[in-house]
Design an enzyme around this catalytic site. Structure first.
Site, PDB file in Angstrom:
ATOM      1  N   GLU A  67      39.849  73.675  -8.197  1.00  0.00           N
ATOM      2  CA  GLU A  67      38.990  72.608  -7.685  1.00  0.00           C
ATOM      3  C   GLU A  67      39.041  72.545  -6.160  1.00  0.00           C
ATOM      4  O   GLU A  67      38.021  72.303  -5.510  1.00  0.00           O
ATOM      5  CB  GLU A  67      39.347  71.250  -8.284  1.00  0.00           C
ATOM      6  N   THR A  68      40.192  72.792  -5.603  1.00  0.00           N
ATOM      7  CA  THR A  68      40.313  72.805  -4.147  1.00  0.00           C
ATOM      8  C   THR A  68      39.420  73.889  -3.541  1.00  0.00           C
ATOM      9  O   THR A  68      38.662  73.632  -2.602  1.00  0.00           O
ATOM     10  CB  THR A  68      41.782  73.022  -3.736  1.00  0.00           C
TER      11      THR A  68
END
Length: 142
Positions: A67-68
């Site tokens: 997600e980062t």
């Protein structure tokens, strides 16, 4: 010194991203950015400290890395006047890792005006695929 019309260099982007990660989940997970553009985002994360009780890389840690990376790529695609907000993530965990460092590479699947989707591949130090994830981000403009 570059003016506002000059795009920042890769070194400036990486420095800003690593500095901007202070006191965030990314810093706690030990995520370090290596490369960043809307077309490719790369970061590493240690396995140590990101494991579940069996001593294996936690699947949630893989999702945090994914997600980062996808969010950073989406934000770079969206530009300075917009926000990229994760709205959906899925991940398939192919194998475990119990030591060393994993590397995540995010590449775009779709780069639109209001939606960006990235595929994120996480590998171990032997280039074995640990996880494949996909993240979609909504792009909000003022």
């Amino acid at each position: 010194m570059p003016d506002e019309t000059t795009p920042p260099s890769l070194e400036e982007i990486l420095a800003q991203m690593n500095l901007g990660s202070r006191d965030t989940l990314s810093e706690r997970m030990g995520i370090e950015f290596v490369e960043a553009s809307a077309q490719r985002v790369v970061a590493t994360m240690p396995v140590k400290g990101n494991t579940q009780p069996y001593g294996l890389l936690h699947g949630g840690a893989s999702c945090v890395l994914a997600e980062t990376l996808g969010s950073v790529g989406s934000a770079l695609h969206a530009g300075r006047d917009a926000m990229a907000l994760g709205i959906e993530i899925n991940a398939t965990h192919h194998r475990s890792a119990d030591a060393g460092v994993v590397t995540g590479v995010a590449t775009p699947v779709h780069l639109g005006r209001t939606l960006a989707t990235y595929e994120i591949v996480i590998t171990d130090e032997n280039d074995r695929r640990i996880c494949t994830a996909r993240l979609s981000c909504m792009i909000k403009r003022p």
